[in-house]
Design an enzyme around this catalytic site. Structure first.
Site, PDB file in Angstrom:
ATOM      1  N   LEU A  48      43.417  18.557  -8.220  1.00 31.42           N
ATOM      2  CA  LEU A  48      42.805  17.261  -7.919  1.00 31.42           C
ATOM      3  C   LEU A  48      41.309  17.298  -8.195  1.00 31.42           C
ATOM      4  CD1 LEU A  48      42.977  14.395  -6.779  1.00 31.42           C
ATOM      5  CD2 LEU A  48      42.649  15.374  -4.498  1.00 31.42           C
ATOM      6  N   TYR A  49      40.653  18.415  -7.860  1.00 36.11           N
ATOM      7  CA  TYR A  49      39.226  18.541  -8.142  1.00 36.11           C
ATOM      8  C   TYR A  49      38.944  18.266  -9.617  1.00 36.11           C
ATOM      9  CZ  TYR A  49      34.824  20.963  -9.191  1.00 36.11           C
ATOM     10  OH  TYR A  49      33.574  21.276  -9.643  1.00 36.11           O
ATOM     11  N   ALA A  50      39.696  18.920 -10.505  1.00 32.77           N
ATOM     12  CA  ALA A  50      39.496  18.713 -11.943  1.00 32.77           C
ATOM     13  C   ALA A  50      39.788  17.271 -12.338  1.00 32.77           C
ATOM     14  CB  ALA A  50      40.391  19.672 -12.730  1.00 32.77           C
TER      15      ALA A  50
ATOM     16  N   THR B 268      39.386  14.585 -10.549  1.00 33.17           N
ATOM     17  CA  THR B 268      38.272  13.704 -10.161  1.00 33.17           C
ATOM     18  C   THR B 268      37.113  13.831 -11.130  1.00 33.17           C
ATOM     19  OG1 THR B 268      37.255  15.324  -8.637  1.00 33.17           O
ATOM     20  CG2 THR B 268      38.890  13.806  -7.717  1.00 33.17           C
ATOM     21  N   LYS B 269      36.866  15.033 -11.630  1.00 34.75           N
ATOM     22  CA  LYS B 269      35.767  15.220 -12.572  1.00 34.75           C
ATOM     23  C   LYS B 269      36.088  14.599 -13.927  1.00 34.75           C
ATOM     24  CE  LYS B 269      32.675  17.389 -10.145  1.00 34.75           C
ATOM     25  NZ  LYS B 269      31.321  16.824  -9.985  1.00 34.75           N
TER      26      LYS B 269
END
Length: 336
Positions: free
Chosen positions: A151-153, A155-156
């Site tokens: 999810l972090y990736a 969002t970026k």
């Protein structure tokens, strides 16, 4: 010129803000000083920045739409370096909503602030994690990044798309910088350098994931700062050679927008990385070999030719020199 630096009490944000202050810029800093990791480290960084007369700080959450809008109206920045975010690949498995609030809502608030203040240039942090399931090395900005695995990736990657829309609609020059495994003095306690170093000094085992076969493009923080400041000084432009029938994912023919890698371009095997710590400390590490964790990738390596051409970027610090500088800072700061 006033430059707004978000995440200014964070690891990379602190180094960027200090570099700008040292070259005579006025810096407005934003950081909510949250407790994701030890706030005392953030306070120590902030004290160094506040010793400069041209620094002023706003303790503010990015998701606070009215607060961010008021900060832009008051500071009237001519440029923005957006480094604040909810960081950490593994933490996104535990607290996904924090990433939506900070990395998506917060980024939208920054874009709206740039739009309202007519800020002339936006430089923002993306991540090598956007390459996700792509196994083609070195990772190139000219290859589409369409399969994030955390999810972090995701969002970026969404930030990069949002920035393109705002660059197209409102003419805001936007540069997204995909950072590769940044390390160095004042680093976060949840990152491998402090974890490894403290474990070796304490005689505790180091958790070595992927059986130690992983490689990372470790990039010293000063090299990262060089790239960030160069992107500030050389705003993105519309690419006249961009072909809509064969669109380059790294540039745009309809917006002053680009994405670039910021890495060393020199991948290092995890076991060699640990060995450098051992050599620097003169003490062997105890290793606990573990399988890969969810969201991890086996190898990362930055293709930096496009960054070199656009920014004159040239990473200089070797892993041996960088680890040595980090260890010296750690011993001084923590008294060990």
């Amino acid at each position: 010129m006033t430059i707004l630096v978000t995440g200014s009490a964070g690891f990379i944000g602190f180094h960027v803000a200090r570099r700008l202050l040292e070259r005579g810029e006025a810096v407005a800093g934003l950081d909510n000083l949250n407790a994701y990791y030890d706030p005392s480290l953030k306070a120590a960084r902030l004290a160094i920045l506040e010793a400069h007369g041209t620094y002023r700080h706003a303790r503010l959450d990015l998701a606070d739409r009215e607060g961010v809008a008021a900060l832009f109206a008051e500071a009237k920045p001519q440029a923005v370096i957006h480094l604040a975010a909810q960081a950490g690949v593994r933490y996104s498995l535990e607290n996904p909503h924090a990433y939506g609030e900070s990395n998506l809502v917060g980024f939208l608030n920054v874009l709206e602030g740039c739009r309202a203040a007519a800020a002339c240039n936006l430089v923002y942090a993306s991540t090598s994690s956007v390459y996700g399931a792509n196994g083609k090395l070195p990772f190139s900005v000219h290859e589409a990044a369409t399969h994030p695995i955390t999810l972090y990736a995701a969002t970026k990657l969404a930030n990069e798309a949002m920035a393109h829309a705002y660059a197209h609609l409102f003419g805001i020059p936007c540069t997204g910088l995909r950072f590769f495994t940044v390390y160095g003095p004042w680093g976060r306690p949840d990152m491998s350098p402090i974890k490894f170093l403290s474990a070796i000094l304490d005689g505790r085992p180091i958790e070595v994931y992927g059986q130690g076969r992983m490689q990372r493009d470790f990039t010293y923080v000063d090299d990262i700062v060089d790239g960030v400041v160069a992107a500030l000084d050389r705003p993105a432009q519309v690419d006249p050679a961009w072909d809509p029938l064969r669109p380059d994912p790294a540039t745009s023919g309809v917006a002053p927008w680009r994405v670039l890698n910021l890495g060393a371009g020199r991948p290092v095997e995890l076991m060699r990385y640990i060995q450098v710590f051992e050599e620097t400390l003169g003490k062997r590490a105890i290793l606990e070999m573990l399988p890969m964790q969810p969201g991890d990738v086996t190898n990362t390596e930055a293709a930096v030719a496009a960054t070199r051409a656009a920014l004159g970027y040239e990473p200089k610090v070797s892993i041996e020199e960088g680890v040595g500088r980090f260890v010296a800072w750690y011993r001084d700061y923590y008294g060990r």
